[in-house]
Design a protein around this motif. Structure first.
Motif, PDB file in Angstrom:
ATOM      1  N   GLU A  33      43.781  36.350  37.324  1.00  0.00           N
ATOM      2  CA  GLU A  33      43.471  37.175  36.148  1.00  0.00           C
ATOM      3  C   GLU A  33      44.344  36.834  34.953  1.00  0.00           C
ATOM      4  N   ASP A  34      43.752  36.874  33.758  1.00  0.00           N
ATOM      5  CA  ASP A  34      44.547  36.623  32.542  1.00  0.00           C
ATOM      6  C   ASP A  34      44.809  37.901  31.749  1.00  0.00           C
TER       7      ASP A  34
ATOM      8  N   ASP B 232      38.656  35.985  37.752  1.00  0.00           N
ATOM      9  CA  ASP B 232      38.151  36.504  36.504  1.00  0.00           C
ATOM     10  C   ASP B 232      37.460  35.319  35.804  1.00  0.00           C
TER      11      ASP B 232
ATOM     12  N   ASP C 209      36.508  34.984  31.930  1.00  0.00           N
ATOM     13  CA  ASP C 209      37.021  34.677  30.599  1.00  0.00           C
ATOM     14  C   ASP C 209      38.553  34.600  30.620  1.00  0.00           C
ATOM     15  N   GLY C 210      39.083  33.431  30.328  1.00  0.00           N
ATOM     16  CA  GLY C 210      40.528  33.253  30.304  1.00  0.00           C
ATOM     17  C   GLY C 210      41.082  32.636  31.571  1.00  0.00           C
TER      18      GLY C 210
HETATM   19 MG    MG Z   1      39.754  37.596  31.479  1.00  0.00          MG
END
Ligand code: MG
Ligand code: B16
Length: 214
Positions: A168-169, A8, A10-11
């Motif tokens: 993944e966040d 992923d 973002d994060g």
């Molecule tokens: Mg994310």
């Protein structure tokens, strides 16, 4: 055994959530309400237009379709303006090192992001070259928690989903990875990412040996 890693954006690679938050909050305030940090959590991994719907529902605001598009476009312009402050030093700790390790070991990497800005952001932090494929918001028709984003990444890399690990966040992203039949590594807090196969705080003390031990 893991034959490909999907990330992923973002994060996981970079913390752009802070800029999404500023831009959404400014829009909310312009419409006469506030957006808290906690409310912003609900927007992680969710597409731009779906995020707009959530923000408007928080404020109890109704807009015409035309006005929604105008607001989303303005939010994105502001978001990109904020993102331009980033430099290669803004990659999250340890992630560049891990991507280097994958490259050295011949394990392909893919990006699986809901964002339509994924390539611009990766270029900005000088990390586009790490990815053998990019699946972003411009390619997918079904967002997370649908498995489409990660299944496309696995297909691009010619690796069976069972041999893919996803980093993944977001809760929606972990759901997406599990629905794709992949190993889901949560990046963040175990109390939040309860469906993940394993949760790491970040990439600082993480490498291939740890991944192979799951
Ligand atoms: Mg994310
Ligand atoms: P954009 P990810 C997601 O990225 C963000 O988490 C989410 O907050 C954002 O709304 C979405 O991208 C769409 O972004 O407006 O840039 O197209 O976590 O899937 O990498």
């Amino acid at each position: 055994s893991i034959q490909a890693c999907l990330f992923d954006l973002d994060g996981v690679i970079v913390d752009t959530a802070q800029f999404h938050y500023i831009a959404w909050r400014e829009m909310a305030q312009d419409l006469g309400f506030d957006l808290t940090r906690e409310e912003n959590e609900r927007l992680k991994g969710i597409s731009r237009m779906e995020s707009l719907e959530i923000v408007l529902s928080i404020g109890g605001v109704t807009l015409s379709d035309e006005e929604k598009l105008r607001r989303a476009t303005a939010k994105n312009a502001r978001y990109l303006e904020l993102c331009m402050q980033m430099t290669p030093d803004d990659a999250l700790p340890g992630v560049r090192h891990f991507l280097d390790e994958l490259k050295r070991n011949g394990i392909p990497s893919g990006l699986g992001s809901a964002s339509k800005n994924a390539k611009v952001i990766l270029e900005r932090i000088d990390m586009l070259h790490y990815f053998d494929t990019i699946v972003d918001g411009n390619r997918i028709t079904k967002g997370k928690p649908d498995p489409q984003v990660f299944l496309m990444g696995a297909a691009d890399l010619n690796v069976s989903p069972v041999h893919c690990a996803v980093f993944e966040d977001a809760v929606a992203g972990i759901e997406s990875a599990k629905a794709a039949g992949m190993l889901a590594v949560g990046v963040g807090e175990a109390s939040v990412l309860t469906e993940a196969d394993m949760v790491i705080a970040g990439f600082e003390n993480f490498g291939l040996p740890q991944l192979e031990n799951i």
